[in-house]
Write an enzyme that holds these catalytic residues in place. Sequence first.
Site, PDB file in Angstrom:
ATOM      1  N   HIS A  10       0.851  -1.201   0.000  1.00 12.58           N
ATOM      2  CA  HIS A  10       0.000   0.000   0.000  1.00 12.58           C
ATOM      3  C   HIS A  10       0.888   1.253   0.000  1.00 12.58           C
ATOM      4  CE1 HIS A  10      -3.475   2.417   1.920  1.00 12.58           C
ATOM      5  NE2 HIS A  10      -2.424   3.197   2.084  1.00 12.58           N
ATOM      6  N   GLU A  11       1.892   1.249   0.865  1.00 16.53           N
ATOM      7  CA  GLU A  11       2.786   2.410   0.956  1.00 16.53           C
ATOM      8  C   GLU A  11       3.649   2.554  -0.293  1.00 16.53           C
ATOM      9  OE1 GLU A  11       2.386   4.598   3.253  1.00 16.53           O
ATOM     10  OE2 GLU A  11       0.988   3.383   4.391  1.00 16.53           O
ATOM     11  N   HIS A  38       1.796   4.405  -2.914  1.00 11.80           N
ATOM     12  CA  HIS A  38       1.848   5.870  -2.730  1.00 11.80           C
ATOM     13  C   HIS A  38       3.190   6.399  -3.252  1.00 11.80           C
ATOM     14  CE1 HIS A  38      -1.711   6.559  -0.332  1.00 11.80           C
ATOM     15  NE2 HIS A  38      -1.330   5.765   0.659  1.00 11.80           N
ATOM     16  N   ASP A  72      -5.903   8.539   3.962  1.00 11.74           N
ATOM     17  CA  ASP A  72      -5.797   8.828   2.534  1.00 11.74           C
ATOM     18  C   ASP A  72      -7.063   9.502   2.020  1.00 11.74           C
ATOM     19  OD1 ASP A  72      -3.258   7.710   2.331  1.00 11.74           O
ATOM     20  OD2 ASP A  72      -4.089   5.695   2.149  1.00 11.74           O
TER      21      ASP A  72
HETATM   22 ZN   LIG Z   1      -2.225   5.241   2.513  1.00 13.27          ZN
END
Ligand SMILES: [Zn+2]
Length: 368
Positions: A69-70, A73, A164
């Site tokens: 997930h990171e 980003h 987010d």
């Molecule tokens: Zn996030």
Amino acid sequence: MRIGGWQNLRLGRMAGVPVYVSPTWFIVAAVITVGFEPFVGRSFPDLGAGTYAITFAFAVLLYLSVFLHEVSHALTALGFGLPVRGITLHFLGGHTEIERESPTPGRDLLVSAAGPAVSLALGLLAYAASVPVTGDIAEYLLRVLAAANIIVGAFNLLPALPLDGGHMLRAVVWRISGDEHRGTLVAGRAGQVLAVLVLGVPFLAGGGRPTTFGLLWAVLVAAMLWTGATQSLAVGRMRARLPQLDPGRLARPAVTVQADQPVSEALRRASEQSATAMVVVDSAGRPTGLVSGAALAAMPEERRPWVPISDIARSLRDGMVVKLDVRGEDLLRAIRADLASEYLVVDEDGAVYGVLAAADVDAALSGR
Ligand SMILES: [Zn+2]
């Protein structure tokens, strides 16, 4: 997030971005491994202590998902040319530190959406992979992993800072209103409201009788949300004041004095021209030093006629000169690059415009 001065451990680099893990991660991995074991034990009664291996595997897979997930980003930010300082995994998930020099709402929206999109995609993938598998540990792990990723993705989409979804809400309000600060305000307040609502979740889930574990978790999440939202609001307020950081408005009017002039004479000329700052110049009129108000105040009155002004002046370094047209964030950067109590402000021709006191910049920034 850093807890009590514990150093984050550096795992390595991913696409040039350093990846850290907080020691709190190991605590949560242990809590998941132990706390989750009874549930697995019920589903697999013949496994014995092997159930701990399953719950530990789940903890690792969960954090691998958070890591992806990171990374999503980070890669999106890098794709837009935004520098990424690092990825940190901590006890409530992860955090990607991105330098948003000149952000735009569109880019912010996409960078923020990239994380939850990957979590939801991983959740659906894990679920799809679990369909052909039946009745064994692999199916169980895939199902739990699917649920966890969908929860992580959905929770992060809640429109409240620092989540987010909060960054996305901020970008949308910013885009519609054309006002970045209003976006931060709306999404930050939403974060504070969500923090309070989270405290009610264990009561709802327990039918009015929350478990200790549920309460503890809710307090941790609420505290994280409240701190993050409040911090975003403070940073937003500061950013809203950046346009006021203008040397043309903040600089104190200055008098130029020759280096060999006595302090008393310099003071007399300053008061004559109602100047509140002094710039020391050489015989050719070039600025060589600045006199701080503190240095002047510290000089006893009876000595002032006998001491040349150059004795109490601080000699001018290149970093202590700022141009009149350097404003806002650029001005802050210039000041941070060379910390001093006073800066010489010069106009486009290099002539003395005035003196910028660091204290005045601080005051403008904090709204005093
Ligand atoms: Zn996030």
